[in-house]
Design an enzyme around this catalytic site. Structure first.
Site, PDB file in Angstrom:
ATOM      1  N   PRO A  70      16.011 -46.944  11.911  1.00 51.72           N
ATOM      2  CG  PRO A  70      15.677 -49.320  11.464  1.00 51.72           C
ATOM      3  CD  PRO A  70      16.383 -49.007  11.518  1.00 51.72           C
ATOM      4  CG  ASN A  71      10.485 -47.424  10.992  1.00 45.86           C
ATOM      5  OD1 ASN A  71      10.210 -46.878  10.366  1.00 45.86           O
ATOM      6  ND2 ASN A  71      11.015 -48.562  11.788  1.00 45.86           N
ATOM      7  NE  ARG A 129       8.019 -46.772  14.876  1.00 39.72           N
ATOM      8  CZ  ARG A 129       9.224 -47.523  15.379  1.00 39.72           C
ATOM      9  NH1 ARG A 129      10.783 -46.625  15.814  1.00 39.72           N
ATOM     10  NH2 ARG A 129       9.600 -48.790  16.117  1.00 39.72           N
ATOM     11  CE1 TYR A 152      10.771 -47.071  20.114  1.00 42.47           C
ATOM     12  CE2 TYR A 152       8.503 -46.404  19.242  1.00 42.47           C
ATOM     13  CZ  TYR A 152       9.523 -47.222  19.123  1.00 42.47           C
ATOM     14  OH  TYR A 152       9.864 -48.957  19.536  1.00 42.47           O
ATOM     15  CG  ASN A 167      17.839 -46.132  19.130  1.00 50.60           C
ATOM     16  OD1 ASN A 167      17.469 -47.390  18.306  1.00 50.60           O
ATOM     17  ND2 ASN A 167      16.661 -45.399  19.973  1.00 50.60           N
ATOM     18  CB  ALA A 181      13.593 -52.963  13.696  1.00 48.37           C
ATOM     19  CG  HIS A 194      15.255 -56.694  17.954  1.00 48.60           C
ATOM     20  ND1 HIS A 194      15.953 -56.649  19.417  1.00 48.60           N
ATOM     21  CD2 HIS A 194      14.849 -55.121  17.656  1.00 48.60           C
ATOM     22  CE1 HIS A 194      15.403 -55.568  20.613  1.00 48.60           C
ATOM     23  NE2 HIS A 194      14.655 -54.582  18.972  1.00 48.60           N
ATOM     24  CG  ASP A 251      30.323 -59.626  11.765  1.00 50.69           C
ATOM     25  OD1 ASP A 251      30.907 -59.548  12.828  1.00 50.69           O
ATOM     26  OD2 ASP A 251      30.219 -59.622  10.830  1.00 50.69           O
ATOM     27  CD  GLU A 292      21.982 -52.808  22.649  1.00 46.58           C
ATOM     28  OE1 GLU A 292      21.000 -53.022  22.251  1.00 46.58           O
ATOM     29  OE2 GLU A 292      23.139 -53.398  22.398  1.00 46.58           O
ATOM     30  CG  HIS A 351      17.618 -50.106  22.783  1.00 43.72           C
ATOM     31  ND1 HIS A 351      17.182 -49.512  21.633  1.00 43.72           N
ATOM     32  CD2 HIS A 351      18.368 -50.566  23.387  1.00 43.72           C
ATOM     33  CE1 HIS A 351      18.088 -51.076  20.867  1.00 43.72           C
ATOM     34  NE2 HIS A 351      18.864 -51.111  22.209  1.00 43.72           N
ATOM     35  CB  ILE A 352      14.005 -43.876  23.066  1.00 46.01           C
ATOM     36  CG1 ILE A 352      14.548 -43.315  22.007  1.00 46.01           C
ATOM     37  CG2 ILE A 352      12.675 -43.046  23.663  1.00 46.01           C
ATOM     38  CD1 ILE A 352      14.037 -42.909  21.143  1.00 46.01           C
ATOM     39  CB  SER A 353      10.433 -48.408  24.768  1.00 48.66           C
ATOM     40  OG  SER A 353      11.487 -49.540  23.830  1.00 48.66           O
ATOM     41  NE  ARG A 386       8.392 -51.097  22.891  1.00 45.16           N
ATOM     42  CZ  ARG A 386       8.769 -51.154  21.822  1.00 45.16           C
ATOM     43  NH1 ARG A 386       9.928 -50.007  21.351  1.00 45.16           N
ATOM     44  NH2 ARG A 386       7.657 -51.259  20.868  1.00 45.16           N
ATOM     45  NE  ARG A 392       9.646 -53.633  19.842  1.00 45.09           N
ATOM     46  CZ  ARG A 392       9.988 -53.372  18.684  1.00 45.09           C
ATOM     47  NH1 ARG A 392      11.042 -52.741  18.756  1.00 45.09           N
ATOM     48  NH2 ARG A 392       8.600 -53.176  17.791  1.00 45.09           N
TER      49      ARG A 392
END
Length: 140
Positions: free
Chosen positions: A9-10, A17, A22, A73, A76, A79, A86, A97, A99-101, A106, A110
């Protein structure tokens, strides 16, 4: 080798954004750079804001249209989603997994990932280069 990159998402809003967190580049403009760097790897890409669609795509890549690895990625959902955890546990291919940041710099919520325990590894904090690092990990 076939690798599927999945953004949650996003992440369709990358470049627009919160560019301070990001960056200013969209994933669509970054993807050709990844493909050029790894001409020997078939890199497929999928993005959705819908948790069930992410699960459907991973199941497809893990069972019905197999790939050698998934770079995920989950945004949200990282979390919050036991369902993604599963799904990852059920797959026949490894998942990295990303993550950009740096999520650990943060907000407190997170700092906890519900999917890390099911993944081969976690890469965070290197901007879009996190995806390249994940591909390197899967290639090894």
């Amino acid at each position: 080798m076939k690798i599927l990159i999945i953004n949650g998402p996003n992440l369709n809003l990358l470049g627009q954004r919160e560019p301070g967190i990001y960056g200013q580049e969209s994933f669509e403009s970054y993807l050709p750079q990844l493909r050029a760097k790894y001409p020997d790897v078939d890199i497929d890409y999928f993005q959705s804001n819908v948790e069930g669609e992410l699960i459907d795509k991973m199941q497809q890549a893990g069972f019905f249209n197999p790939c050698d690895g998934i770079v995920l990625n989950a945004g949200a959902y990282t979390h919050t989603s036991v369902a993604l955890q599963d799904c990852i546990r059920s797959l026949r291919c490894p998942v990295v997994e990303v993550h950009i940041s740096n999520v650990h710099k943060r907000e407190e919520f997170r700092h906890r990932s519900l999917i890390s325990c099911a993944c081969l590894g976690v890469i965070c904090g290197f901007g879009l280069d996190s995806y390249r690092l994940a591909i390197e990990a899967l290639k090894k």
